[in-house]
Design a protein around this motif. Structure first.
Motif, short mmCIF file in Angstrom:
data_model
loop_
_atom_site.label_atom_id
_atom_site.label_comp_id
_atom_site.label_asym_id
_atom_site.label_seq_id
_atom_site.Cartn_x
_atom_site.Cartn_y
_atom_site.Cartn_z
N THR A 155 0.69 -1.11 -0.06
CA THR A 155 0.09 0.08 0.19
C THR A 155 0.94 1.41 0.02
O THR A 155 0.70 2.36 -0.45
N TRP A 159 0.26 3.82 -3.13
CA TRP A 159 -0.37 5.02 -2.85
C TRP A 159 0.56 6.24 -2.24
O TRP A 159 0.33 7.44 -2.33
N ARG A 173 -11.06 -3.38 -0.37
CA ARG A 173 -11.61 -4.16 -1.68
C ARG A 173 -11.16 -5.59 -1.63
O ARG A 173 -11.73 -6.36 -2.50
N TYR A 184 -9.25 -14.30 -7.44
CA TYR A 184 -8.79 -12.86 -6.87
C TYR A 184 -10.11 -12.12 -6.48
O TYR A 184 -10.20 -11.44 -5.48
N ASN A 272 2.32 -10.08 -6.59
CA ASN A 272 2.35 -8.82 -5.85
C ASN A 272 3.62 -8.85 -5.19
O ASN A 272 4.24 -9.97 -4.60
N TYR A 311 -5.68 6.42 -10.64
CA TYR A 311 -6.57 6.32 -9.22
C TYR A 311 -7.03 7.55 -8.67
O TYR A 311 -5.77 8.25 -8.28
N TYR A 349 -13.08 5.21 -7.09
CA TYR A 349 -12.33 4.16 -7.43
C TYR A 349 -13.19 2.95 -7.84
O TYR A 349 -13.22 2.19 -6.93
N1 UDP Z 1 -3.32 -4.29 -1.37
C1 UDP Z 1 -2.12 -4.76 -0.47
N2 UDP Z 1 -1.54 -5.71 -0.99
C2 UDP Z 1 -1.69 -6.64 -1.95
C3 UDP Z 1 -2.76 -6.04 -2.98
C4 UDP Z 1 -3.46 -4.98 -2.71
O1 UDP Z 1 -2.02 -4.20 0.24
O2 UDP Z 1 -1.03 -7.57 -2.33
C5 UDP Z 1 -4.27 -3.18 -1.15
C6 UDP Z 1 -3.43 -2.01 -1.83
O3 UDP Z 1 -3.48 -0.68 -1.13
C7 UDP Z 1 -4.16 -1.70 -2.98
C8 UDP Z 1 -5.57 -2.29 -2.63
O4 UDP Z 1 -5.30 -3.04 -1.48
O5 UDP Z 1 -4.22 -0.51 -3.49
C9 UDP Z 1 -6.49 -2.80 -3.63
O6 UDP Z 1 -5.89 -3.59 -4.45
P1 UDP Z 1 -6.37 -4.09 -5.89
O7 UDP Z 1 -5.56 -5.22 -6.28
O8 UDP Z 1 -7.93 -4.28 -5.89
O9 UDP Z 1 -6.05 -2.81 -6.65
P2 UDP Z 1 -6.15 -2.54 -8.25
O10 UDP Z 1 -6.09 -3.84 -9.02
O11 UDP Z 1 -7.14 -1.64 -8.43
O12 UDP Z 1 -4.87 -1.72 -8.53
#
Ligand code: UDP
Length: 373
Positions: A155, A159, A173, A184, A272, A311, A349
């Motif tokens: 995170t 961000w 989310r 997922y 990730n 975002y 978002y």
């Molecule tokens: N997130 C996290 N660890 C992960 C994946 C997601 O902390 O391995 C958190 C992070 O803040 C991210 C949010 O959850 O921005 C939403 O993740 P998502 O995969 O939905 O993001 P997107 O695919 O929209 O970028």
């Protein structure tokens, strides 16, 4: 300039859906103005120089529970199954992510039934009645150890701020599951357009009475075109109002696409990296597109503050600033029939299915107000 009934800024999902429905259901003449050289917005996909299809602006894992929406989109595309599997690389191992029983078993090196896992995490979790931010949200669900292994670093990279500064909905989310489901997302329909998103939206716009102007600046064009009924704006709301209250913070992305001469490079579409490397994740979209080719492409994804907005940043001060712009937007809708819709125009978002639902609602609103005119 010709006469148009509807003027639309942006040929992404929202602009494409509203243009299509206005032309087909109302018989309106529509002009769509798009600043990029292509339609489909950030859903845009294309072929890398090595022949592999890539998602140019980051992976789009289409999913929905909305049957009506799916049947509408199915007029423009066939589908292949989504196959959205993500793993998180932490402590030198790949874990199933979102956290589920398999993740817990691998992480804590013991087996769990669903009830045992719930009781175990209740012990680990920090008691916070109403989480006020993403850090509190995760701590109150899985405790500090897993928060630090899976969420904190990711995170911060994504961000540029601590999870404690972000709305609970950001980390919220991601589901936490007491079963062995490794997908997922939870949605009933998890599908990818067979020929890609670009083709889907291209077909949606390829109807009589819709004209698309690519490489064009909406704010300039809108000075010389007064549509008969309405305008739909899907760009950044702060830009529309000349940043008069200051800039809303947006998060942008940078991608390095690297080709490899092997059929697959990683075991699933997304890995990730919460605690290693500068990139947040690696994406091999071929796992999702099911393209049949001998080589592959990995996208290394970096998050940054500058660049195209991807975002909105869900945090209290940003929401307050957005609300000031939103007041202006509502006045603009009332007095000049300009409708603000989509991720950038409403600073939300949203996922692709959610913006399309918003597009449907806006179209219905426009139709109710202007159809009889
Ligand atoms: N997130 C996290 N660890 C992960 C994946 C997601 O902390 O391995 C958190 C992070 O803040 C991210 C949010 O959850 O921005 C939403 O993740 P998502 O995969 O939905 O993001 P997107 O695919 O929209 O970028």
């Amino acid at each position: 300039m010709e006469d148009y009934d509807l003027l639309i800024c942006g040929a992404g999902p929202v602009g494409s859906v509203i243009a299509n429905r206005a032309a087909e259901e109302l018989g309106w003449k529509v002009l769509v103005v798009e600043k990029r050289h292509h339609v489909a917005g950030n859903c845009f996909d294309e072929f890398h120089q090595s022949g592999v299809m890539i998602h140019r602006y980051g992976p789009h894992y289409f999913r929905t529970n909305n049957e009506e929406l799916l049947s509408y989109l199915s007029r423009f595309t066939d589908w292949v199954p989504g196959n959205y599997i993500v793993k998180s690389c932490t402590r030198g191992e790949l874990f199933p992510f979102p956290i589920n029983l398999l993740t817990l078993e691998q992480f804590f090196k013991r087996s769990f039934s669903a009830e045992e896992a719930e009781a175990f995490l209740r012990e680990k979790a920090i008691k916070i009645e109403t989480p006020q931010n993403s850090e509190e949200f995760v701590l109150s669900r899985v405790g500090r150890e897993m928060y630090e292994a899976f969420y904190k670093g990711y995170t911060e990279k994504q961000w540029g701020v601590s999870p404690s500064e972000l709305d609970p909905s950001v980390c919220g989310r991601i589901p936490i599951r007491y079963n062995r489901d490794c997908r997922y997302v939870d949605h009933k329909h998890q599908l990818t357009p067979k020929l890609g998103f670009t083709e889907l939206f291209r077909r949606m716009l390829d109807v009589p009475r819709v004209k698309v102007l690519l490489n064009s600046n909406f704010l300039e064009i809108s000075r010389s075109i007064q549509p008969k009924f309405a305008t739909v704006f899907t760009g950044p709301i702060d830009e529309y109002f000349g940043f008069r209250f200051g800039k809303l913070p947006w998060r942008s992305l940078h991608f390095d696409f690297v080709g490899y001469n092997e059929k697959f490079r990683q075991p699933c579409v997304q890995i990730n990296y919460p605690n290693d490397y500068l990139y947040t994740r690696t994406v091999e979209i071929k796992h999702v597109t099911h393209q049949d080719c001998p080589n592959t492409v990995i996208s290394y994804e970096y998050s940054r503050a500058e660049g195209d907005p991807y975002y909105p940043v869900p945090a209290k001060p940003n929401e307050q600033l957005f609300q000031r712009y939103w007041q202006l937007a509502q006045e603009e809708e009332r007095s000049r029939s300009v409708y603000f819709v989509g991720r950038l125009a409403t600073y939300r978002y949203y996922n692709t299915d959610q913006v399309i639902e918003e597009a449907f609602k806006t179209f219905d609103k426009i139709k109710a107000r202007h159809k009889a005119a």
